[in-house]
Design a protein around this motif. Structure first.
Motif, PDB file in Angstrom:
ATOM      1  N   ILE A  99       0.837  -1.207   0.000  1.00  0.00           N
ATOM      2  CA  ILE A  99       0.000   0.000   0.000  1.00  0.00           C
ATOM      3  C   ILE A  99       0.870   1.255   0.000  1.00  0.00           C
ATOM      4  N   SER A 103       0.976   3.708  -3.220  1.00  0.00           N
ATOM      5  CA  SER A 103       0.513   5.089  -3.030  1.00  0.00           C
ATOM      6  C   SER A 103       1.599   6.087  -3.439  1.00  0.00           C
ATOM      7  N   LEU A 107       1.511   8.758  -6.731  1.00  0.00           N
ATOM      8  CA  LEU A 107       1.719  10.200  -6.594  1.00  0.00           C
ATOM      9  C   LEU A 107       2.918  10.668  -7.407  1.00  0.00           C
TER      10      LEU A 107
END
Length: 421
Positions: A99, A103, A107
């Protein structure tokens, strides 16, 4: 206007620093995931998911680049990247790894999608029209230098010290780049104001896609060719090389990580060579030869297929793969310089940022599909990866052959445009 003016030089220096940090970061995070999970399919799927935001944000980045100060875009995004990297460094080992890395990569790729159109769109307003191709070559050389040095240093840091020193170096690079970019002056063209951000996005997207579809359909065809090539060839290399080097060639993991860093460095050196050749032969290299570049670029995978088919010593196989990767990236860079220069000549300056971003969006849209596909395929054909490379090679050659007429037509259009200048 001189090619080597103060602002263009500062853009180049900022690119060197920022791209170096970005390169070692995007090298280390996926490789760290592959090391920890030993799953080619998970590696491919995470890489694909991380790449998707870049596709959707790139067109918006082009719209923003045409409407606000491009320098401010670079500064804000470099500071943002530094903050994201710092957060990853602080939370690594404290939250779920998949995760966290997914993530962060989402980004980072999204920021890159907004960043690159600003850089590309700044070139025509910083350099004279007859220096655009040389300027593009210099930007590619800078990118290639970062791709050459970043993975080599990243591989050594990763192999000897682990992931956290790489994160720290990246944070420092982004901060230095952002501070330096504050002092760049890039001319801004004032745009008519419309009510609402959504309305601006819709109107600008319609304008850019109308130009691509109706006025310059050759640009659309070129974008689709790049998309197909990314689907078949680029995704195969992006997923295949780290898998076979770290898992299939018999090296110890720490050694394999360093060797993969050197491999990425060799590909960066190939990009550097392509950028240098593009600058030296800017007036001699013709757009009509792009189909030949695609064919030879595809054939450069053949030695990789052969060494994986025979029981060669690991270091011998590694060197041959490295040489093949160098040649492939050199040809791919020559191809991209030609296409970008063609795009910049055929597109009005007022549309350039958003048209570049739309072209990048179309060109990249197939990449995540390819990454997810090759992650699963390399997992399935773990004992015979040469079959996967051979399939990519064959389709790549076919794509190159099918583009001959298009690039000849683009050559005629380019000659007409130059004669009208």
């Amino acid at each position: 206007m001189k090619l080597f003016n103060r602002n263009f030089i500062m853009v180049l220096i900022g690119q060197i620093i920022s791209l170096f940090g970005n390169t070692i970061l995007r090298f280390a995070l996926p490789l760290y995931l592959l090391n920890q999970t030993e799953s080619a399919s998970l590696f491919g799927i995470v890489s694909a998911c991380a790449f998707i935001p870049m596709i959707f944000i790139t067109p918006i980045g082009g719209i923003i680049a045409d409407r606000v100060n491009k320098r401010n875009i670079m500064v804000i995004l470099d500071f943002s990247t530094a903050i994201i990297t710092l957060v990853v460094m602080l939370f690594l080992g404290k939250v779920n790894l998949i995760i966290l890395l997914l993530s962060a990569l989402i980004l980072l790729y999204g920021i890159q999608g907004a960043y690159q159109p600003a850089v590309q769109a700044s070139i025509p307003v910083l350099v004279p029209s007859d220096g655009i191709m040389q300027a593009n070559s210099l930007v590619n050389i800078v990118s290639s230098l970062s791709s050459l040095i970043g993975p080599v240093i990243g591989g050594m840091l990763f192999g000897f010290l682990g992931i956290k020193p790489i994160l720290l170096v990246s944070v420092i690079c982004f901060l230095i780049s952002a501070i330096m970019e504050i002092f760049i002056i890039i001319p801004v063209t004032k745009k008519d104001k419309r009510s609402g951000v959504f309305n601006i996005v819709i109107c600008d997207m319609k304008e850019s896609f109308k130009f691509i579809f109706s006025e310059r359909p050759e640009i659309l065809k070129g974008s689709l060719i790049i998309s197909a090539f990314n689907l078949v060839l680029s995704a195969c290399i992006m997923i295949g090389l780290p898998v076979i080097i770290t898992q299939k060639m018999g090296f110890q993991l720490e050694t394999a990580n360093r060797l993969y860093g050197y491999m990425e460095g060799a590909m960066g050196a190939g990009s550097l060579a392509g950028g240098i050749l593009g600058g030296i032969f800017a007036k001699k290299v013709k757009i009509k030869n792009c189909s030949l570049l695609l064919i030879i670029c595809s054939l450069s995978i053949l030695p990789i297929t052969l060494v994986l088919s025979f029981n060669l010593p690991s270091i011998t196989a590694y060197i041959i793969i490295m040489i093949s990767s160098f040649v492939m990236m050199m040809l791919a860079t020559l191809f991209s310089i030609q296409l970008m220069s063609c795009l910049q000549v055929l597109t009005p300056n007022k549309l350039l940022g958003k048209v570049i971003s739309c072209v990048m969006c179309i060109s990249m849209c197939a990449t995540p599909i390819g990454q997810a596909f090759y992650g699963i395929i390399f997992q399935k054909f773990s004992d015979t990866p040469q079959i996967v490379f051979l399939g990519a090679l064959t389709i790549g050659v076919i794509i190159g052959i099918c583009t001959i007429k298009l690039f000849r037509k683009l050559e005629e259009i380019m000659n007409t445009n130059y004669s009208e200048i």
